[in-house]
Design a protein around this motif. Structure first.
Motif, mmCIF file in Angstrom:
data_model
loop_
_atom_site.group_PDB
_atom_site.id
_atom_site.type_symbol
_atom_site.label_atom_id
_atom_site.label_comp_id
_atom_site.label_asym_id
_atom_site.label_seq_id
_atom_site.Cartn_x
_atom_site.Cartn_y
_atom_site.Cartn_z
ATOM 1 N N PHE A 45 0.841 -1.177 0.313
ATOM 2 C CA PHE A 45 -0.164 0.092 -0.340
ATOM 3 C C PHE A 45 0.818 0.948 -0.195
ATOM 4 C CE2 PHE A 45 -2.151 3.485 2.069
ATOM 5 C CZ PHE A 45 -3.476 3.231 1.585
ATOM 6 N N THR A 55 -8.452 1.082 -4.609
ATOM 7 C CA THR A 55 -8.978 0.696 -3.497
ATOM 8 C C THR A 55 -9.545 1.048 -2.947
ATOM 9 O OG1 THR A 55 -6.892 -0.969 -3.215
ATOM 10 C CG2 THR A 55 -7.958 -0.244 -1.030
ATOM 11 N N TRP A 93 -7.872 -5.392 -0.055
ATOM 12 C CA TRP A 93 -7.416 -5.645 1.768
ATOM 13 C C TRP A 93 -7.307 -5.155 2.681
ATOM 14 C CZ3 TRP A 93 -3.218 -7.889 -1.033
ATOM 15 C CH2 TRP A 93 -2.418 -8.091 -0.873
ATOM 16 N N ARG A 119 0.751 -5.438 -5.748
ATOM 17 C CA ARG A 119 -0.710 -4.562 -5.827
ATOM 18 C C ARG A 119 -1.795 -4.744 -6.899
ATOM 19 N NH1 ARG A 119 -0.589 -1.622 -10.745
ATOM 20 N NH2 ARG A 119 1.129 -2.518 -12.347
ATOM 21 N N LEU A 143 -4.063 -4.857 -4.304
ATOM 22 C CA LEU A 143 -4.350 -4.449 -3.264
ATOM 23 C C LEU A 143 -5.637 -3.738 -3.000
ATOM 24 C CD1 LEU A 143 -3.260 -2.690 -1.607
ATOM 25 C CD2 LEU A 143 -3.037 -1.150 -2.837
#
Length: 537
Positions: A150, A164, A340, A334, A337
């Protein structure tokens, strides 16, 4: 002040810290393929469709001429002669264009730091929607804010952090009973990254399955309809744009879907993603899986069918990339992500539940210590992997471009690859992709450019010098690069003049600079619009 307010205040502080880090250490430069592609496309959207006409293509006799005149982040149009179109989806460039309209060209670089702060704040809000304990929401937000991948992507003008934030916002709004707003947030997410459209299916399925009693079913069907209405603009818009730019609603700037996905990629992606996650995030994040394996360990969720929504969203995010063409670098973690916030909240919930069960009465101290250690590890890992040095490293694009602008003719053509976009923005010079040029055509291309009044130069970055020699050294006299460069940026970037090849000169040293004095955020381009970014449609 009660625990909820304290947790909310700490979450706000985390968000502000993330915003500051993105602005302070971020690469606020339209440098490589991604950042140049997004930022330059943002400008195009402010002036119409992102289609660039380049009449110079018609004057170029070498093979694949249209491809050589397309900088990184662009490709020849399959529909329009001599035109180039962007490779990247329009969502992030449209957000950048909005901020540019407010804050000028540098406004494009505000999007990712703002979205980073928003993603952390929304992780906290999502946690409050899911669980009664405010500590779980705070710990989850802290784990997102200090995650190495991140933080690494926070420093880049790319789509990973914005997608995200958009996806988490769609989740929060869906859980809050605002289906139209959730659908609109999902539209933004799809516009940023169309291959994650499957996430909309997960939310739609969750809305359809949480009707409860038969009396609630009509109301739930209405919620589903409103959600789909919110999603429709992105689905229809992406299909229309793909048709205009690439000739088919199911073809993106990257090419046909069949060229990007294969079942043969599965084993490589599983191995790489799992390895990168364990190395950078620690095996602790595997505790999130307990939410689906041992549900009784966790506190009850505040929404119905939570496991369907959370598990489905994580599964859709993973499936979107497990069969995708693999890349061998850790930062391609990524791609995952968007999951997350959910993963880190479930990790925090697992830690909280285990500490509460087995470490009474010191579990608050234990869980705080565990999260603090994980946060320290995350920031340390990000620093070890140069996340906080990216902004300084990307300065080379501006430094080289400023030298080119000061020491070359305005109508010069720069043969380059990595700098093929940045030189257009910061030096106002037309660029030609040498890495696409036919191997037998280097000498003839240089002579053609010279005879047409466009003096050529080579700008080679790092390993590109040896790659250039390997590509052109055999059939071309100039491919050997057997004369000194006219200038160098450290030992990284070399600039060659193939017309005036003096063997007895030493290269000039290009100085490394900081952000331009008087610029509040970034170095504005030399001329806006840059050469080669606008033309007749």
């Amino acid at each position: 002040m009660n625990r909820t307010r304290v947790s909310a205040l700490l979450a706000v502080m985390l968000s502000v810290g993330v915003l500051y880090a993105g602005l302070r250490y971020g690469a606020l430069v339209a440098g490589g393929a991604d950042s140049y592609g997004y930022v330059s496309q943002a400008f195009l959207w402010r002036h119409g469709l992102p289609i660039v006409q380049q009449t110079v293509v018609r004057q170029s006799p070498w093979p694949l001429a249209a491809e050589t005149w397309a900088p990184l982040g662009y490709r020849p149009s399959p529909r329009l002669r001599d035109a180039i179109v962007p490779v990247y989806a329009p969502g992030l460039p449209l957000l950048m264009a909005l901020l540019q309209a407010i804050a000028g060209p540098c406004g494009a670089f505000l999007v990712v730091p703002l979205c980073g702060a928003l993603a952390v704040g929304l992780t906290f809000t999502l946690g409050r929607r899911l669980f009664d304990a405010p500590a779980i929401a705070l710990w989850g937000a802290a784990l997102v804010a200090t995650s190495p991948i991140f933080l690494y992507q926070l420093m880049n003008a790319m789509s990973d952090v914005p997608i995200t934030a958009a996806w988490t916002l769609a989740l929060v709004l869906a859980m809050s009973g605002w289906p139209l707003a959730s659908g609109m947030a999902m539209s933004v997410a799809i516009a940023i990254r169309p291959n994650l459209a499957a996430l909309a299916v997960i939310v739609a399925a969750w809305i359809a399955m949480t009707g409860g009693t038969s009396a609630e079913a009509p109301r739930q069907r209405g919620h589903l309809a409103w959600f789909l209405i919110g999603v429709a603009p992105a689905v229809l818009g992406i299909g229309w744009l793909n048709t205009r730019l690439y000739g088919s609603p199911v073809t993106s700037g990257y090419g046909a879907t069949g060229d990007l996905y294969s079942i043969g990629f599965l084993s490589t992606n599983v191995r790489q993603f799992a390895g990168w996650m364990m190395e950078s995030e620690t095996p602790v994040v595997a505790l999130a899986a307990l939410y689906f394996v041992v549900p009784r360990l966790f506190p009850p969720a505040r929404i119905r069918s939570a496991r369907l929504l959370l598990g489905g969203s994580m599964g859709a995010a993973m499936l979107s990339y497990l069969f995708y063409r693999p890349f061998d670098a850790w930062w391609y973690l990524r791609f995952l992500l968007p999951m997350w916030p959910v993963m880190m909240l479930l990790t925090a919930a697992a830690l909280e539940s285990m500490a509460r069960r087995w470490l009474r009465p010191v579990y608050p101290v234990a869980i705080a210590a565990a999260v603090a250690w994980l946060a320290w590890h995350g920031v340390r890992t990000a620093a070890d992997r140069w996340a906080f040095d990216l902004g300084r490293g990307e300065r080379r694009y501006v430094d080289v471009a400023r030298f080119i602008a000061a020491h070359t003719e305005p109508d010069a053509v720069i043969l380059s690859a990595q700098h093929s976009g940045s030189l257009r923005v910061y030096a106002r010079r037309l660029t030609l992709r040498y890495d696409v040029l036919d191997e037998a055509w280097l000498d003839r291309t240089v002579e053609h450019l010279r005879s047409s009044g466009r003096r050529p130069y080579f700008v080679l970055d790092g390993g590109e010098v040896e790659a250039f020699k390997r590509r052109f050294g055999g059939p071309n006299r100039l491919g050997a690069l057997d004369w000194p460069p006219i200038a160098m940026l450290g030992s990284t970037v070399a600039i060659y003049d193939p017309i005036d090849r003096k063997a007895d000169t030493s290269p000039l040293a290009i100085g490394s600079t900081r952000r331009a004095r008087g610029s509040w955020l970034c170095d504005p381009p030399q001329v806006w619009p840059a050469v080669g970014t606008v033309g007749p449609r």
